[in-house]
Design a protein around this motif. Structure first.
Motif, mmCIF file in Angstrom:
data_model
loop_
_atom_site.group_PDB
_atom_site.id
_atom_site.type_symbol
_atom_site.label_atom_id
_atom_site.label_comp_id
_atom_site.label_asym_id
_atom_site.label_seq_id
_atom_site.Cartn_x
_atom_site.Cartn_y
_atom_site.Cartn_z
ATOM 1 N N THR A 185 0.910 -1.355 -0.034
ATOM 2 C CA THR A 185 -0.092 -0.020 -0.031
ATOM 3 C C THR A 185 0.808 1.415 -0.073
ATOM 4 N N VAL A 238 3.957 -0.309 -6.941
ATOM 5 C CA VAL A 238 2.680 -1.355 -6.661
ATOM 6 C C VAL A 238 2.092 -1.523 -8.139
ATOM 7 N N CYS A 239 1.709 -0.541 -8.900
ATOM 8 C CA CYS A 239 1.028 -0.635 -10.054
ATOM 9 C C CYS A 239 1.822 -1.299 -11.085
ATOM 10 N N PHE A 242 1.610 -4.985 -10.354
ATOM 11 C CA PHE A 242 0.149 -5.414 -10.577
ATOM 12 C C PHE A 242 -0.124 -5.510 -12.073
ATOM 13 N N GLN A 298 0.092 -9.733 -12.790
ATOM 14 C CA GLN A 298 -1.305 -9.463 -11.539
ATOM 15 C C GLN A 298 -1.540 -10.644 -10.898
ATOM 16 N N TYR A 332 -8.776 -5.449 -2.164
ATOM 17 C CA TYR A 332 -7.425 -4.788 -2.543
ATOM 18 C C TYR A 332 -7.325 -5.016 -4.229
ATOM 19 N N GLN A 333 -7.996 -5.782 -4.912
ATOM 20 C CA GLN A 333 -7.830 -6.278 -6.304
ATOM 21 C C GLN A 333 -8.620 -5.178 -6.949
ATOM 22 N N LEU A 372 -6.579 -1.594 -6.551
ATOM 23 C CA LEU A 372 -5.627 -1.451 -7.658
ATOM 24 C C LEU A 372 -6.401 -1.358 -9.082
ATOM 25 N N CYS A 413 -7.074 2.291 -8.987
ATOM 26 C CA CYS A 413 -6.091 3.300 -8.540
ATOM 27 C C CYS A 413 -5.067 3.419 -9.766
ATOM 28 N N CYS A 414 -4.763 2.424 -10.297
ATOM 29 C CA CYS A 414 -3.706 1.990 -11.295
ATOM 30 C C CYS A 414 -3.931 2.745 -12.700
ATOM 31 N N TYR A 455 -4.060 4.151 -3.701
ATOM 32 C CA TYR A 455 -4.109 2.879 -3.085
ATOM 33 C C TYR A 455 -3.421 3.055 -1.552
#
Length: 612
Positions: A336, A341-342, A345, A349, A379-380, A383, A386-387, A396
């Motif tokens: 987080t 993170v992105c 992801f 993924q 969470y999934q 993202l 947010c991504c 995130y």
């Protein structure tokens, strides 16, 4: 060696809470050597499990006839090399078995399998599986009330008691995995032999056999639930469930080891759920051998299990205690707070989300699987949103708060249920559940609603006295099995769109979905007058307390179906009046006349509630 094994057995069986079951398992395991020819020695029994689970109405003798014809093929499956897949080896066995049923016209007609036989191999197999009925209402020759018959059978040995137990258990629990049936049959045989030497056989059977039955019922429910997940949801959900369970049990193992094992276990569940018992037994044996070869890195808790012979080794590992996690690895905040993170992801993924699930599960062993999967889903989705933004980190970075909110909301709902259970008591709490679920699923019969909600009330009675942490996990774990059974009922015969949505949309959020489900406004109840739903005859006076309670609750459900928006107190007043009427009239000299006279007043009151 025997001393080491005794210590191992005692350590393992302490994991299974019932002391009498521990003793039965210990006694049975001590009589089994760690034979390399375990499958060969039990090949007939393993094959008979498969046949009895598919052909549940077939007699014991006819099952054994089919088993004889399949044994040659089964022989070819028994010597697998470590790298060989049991599903590949045993595919031909299943194909031949189904062909045998279809070529035997009598079998196909008698068991309504004709439609399955008109399809190709893959569709045929699925069709046969759809006819399996869990815990079918067949007569049980192993009633504790008749121990002499069991002892006589064991003494004469015309039909070995162990073989008959395997046959009866397999047809009653067609989704129970073969290795578990073999384990419990060994326990059953040992318990019977012990009790038949006792003077008070009935008491001995009660003490030693009831825990075995209880364990079989509970684990059968869990196996059926796992099969449902694999069939209804995609392979990612099934693997996620296994990954969480495995991480909670072996949190010291590294992510790659857990991910590999989770995939292997998911594949094994698929094999077992497809009903190929030979492949299931082989697959579990392979998996447990691999697990024991890695015991130093997986978990210290399974070391005693790996000393045991088959089939006890597998049951031991599955029931072993959760190990304590080693949390010295990277902090959870990297999911987080890290700016990359992105990228992770987007690039990988599935792997990234699995690693989050692994890290979150090992940090929260106190949470039930569905709750952890809710956090994972949140969470999934976070993202995914947010991504796409210009500043995803800002978006995130609120993830931890969202995770806590999901857990808090789930915990609060359980707490509210338990507070209500404490306030109302089990019987009135059950009545409240009947009202709620009759509104949600009025298409179910009153009898079905009473039985279904009885399971929920019993779960509350078991779980609510526990401390907050255990109470939360206990209620969530119970709910997933109870709602799973309701969803299987919907699958067999659709109930309504709301129930269908809750069953099919999200495994993780199935319980919150049902909790939020309101009155089914599309349902139009067939008109019933009160004299049709109020049972007033002398049979009520002969009824046991439980039967009387069921009659009252069926009446409650039928009233709710007629007037789903009426106040609950109006329904309850009719139920209370019925209870008073039965108590008064059944003590009267002319009970039937009393029931008719006083019953007419009750029916009049009931009819006014229904607007008649």
């Amino acid at each position: 060696m025997k001393t080491v094994r005794t210590i191992s057995l005692l350590v393992f069986f302490s994991y299974i809470k019932c002391q009498t079951l521990q003793r039965s398992l210990l006694d049975a395991a001590m009589q089994h050597s760690n034979s390399q020819n375990y499958l060969e020695e039990n090949l007939r029994a393993v094959t008979s499990i498969m046949v009895a689970q598919f052909l549940q109405k077939l007699t014991y003798e006819k099952v054994q006839t089919i088993v004889k014809e399949l044994l040659d093929l089964a022989e070819k499956c028994k010597s697998l090399k470590p790298h060989e897949s049991p599903s590949e080896c045993c595919h031909q066995l299943m194909t031949t078995f189904l062909e045998h049923i279809c070529n035997n016209q009598g079998l196909a007609d008698r068991h309504v399998f004709s439609d399955c036989c008109n399809t190709n191999n893959s569709a045929r197999h699925k069709c046969f599986l759809s006819y399996k009925k869990d815990v079918a209402g067949y007569s049980d020759i192993f009633q504790i009330s008749d121990p002499e018959q069991i002892c006589e059978m064991d003494k004469e040995n015309h039909v070995p008691v162990k073989e008959k137990y395997i046959y009866e258990t397999s047809r009653k629990h067609p989704f129970l995995y073969g290795p578990t049936i073999l384990t419990m049959s060994a326990c059953y045989e040992t318990a019977v032999q012990s009790c038949c030497r006792e003077e008070n056989k009935t008491e001995c059977f009660q003490i030693k056999l009831e825990p075995i039955r209880k364990y079989v019922r509970e684990i059968s429910s869990r196996h059926h639930h796992l099969c449902e997940i694999g069939i209804k949801f995609n392979h990612k959900v099934a693997k996620a469930v296994e990954l969480v369970l495995l991480t909670k049990k072996q949190p010291k193992a590294n992510f790659s080891e857990i991910a590999k094992l989770a995939m292997d276990i998911k594949n094994l569940h698929q094999i077992c759920c497809e009903g190929n018992t030979v492949a299931c037994v082989l697959g579990r044996s392979q998996l447990m051998n691999y697990t024991c070869s890695k015991q130093a890195t997986l978990s210290s808790k399974i070391i005693p299990c790996c000393e045991l012979p088959e089939p006890f080794r597998g049951e031991c590992i599955i029931n072993s205690e959760n190990d304590k996690p080693d949390l010295s690895s990277l902090p959870l905040s990297r999911f987080t707070e890290d700016q990359f993170v992105c990228k992770q992801f987007t690039d990988k993924q599935d792997d990234f989300l699995q690693e989050f699930l692994y890290e979150y599960s090992r940090r929260h062993p106190e949470l039930a699987v569905p709750v952890i999967l809710r956090v994972d889903t949140v969470y999934q989705n976070l993202l995914g949103k947010c991504c796409k933004l210009e500043n995803p980190l800002e978006c995130y970075s609120h993830g931890e708060e969202m995770f806590q909110r999901v857990v808090h909301e789930s915990r609060e709902h359980v707490k509210n249920q338990c507070d209500l259970h404490e306030k109302l008591g089990e019987s009135n709490f059950h009545d409240r559940l009947i009202v709620l679920y009759t509104k949600k699923a009025p298409q179910l019969s009153a009898q079905e609603l009473v039985i279904f909600t009885k399971s929920m009330a019993a779960a509350a009675t078991t779980c609510c006295p526990l401390n907050d942490e255990q109470q939360f996990a206990c209620m969530e774990n119970s709910a997933k099995l109870i709602l799973g059974a309701l969803c299987r009922r919907h699958e067999a015969e659709p109930i309504n769109a709301g129930v269908g949505h809750c069953c099919d949309d999200s495994y993780a959020f199935r319980k919150p979905c049902f909790d939020d489900l309101q009155v089914d406004g599309t349902y139009i109840s067939p008109h019933l007058s009160c004299d049709q739903v109020v049972n007033l005859n002398e049979d009520l006076c002969r009824a046991q307390e439980e039967e009387l309670q069921t009659e009252k609750q069926k009446l409650l459900s039928n009233l709710v179906k007629q007037e789903p928006y009426a106040a609950e107190m109006q329904f309850q007043s009719v139920i209370v009046d019925l209870a008073h009427l039965v108590e008064m009239c059944c003590q009267a000299e002319k009970s039937e006349m009393c029931l008719q006279e006083e019953g007419s007043k009750l029916i009049k009151k009931c009819q006014s509630l229904l607007g008649g």
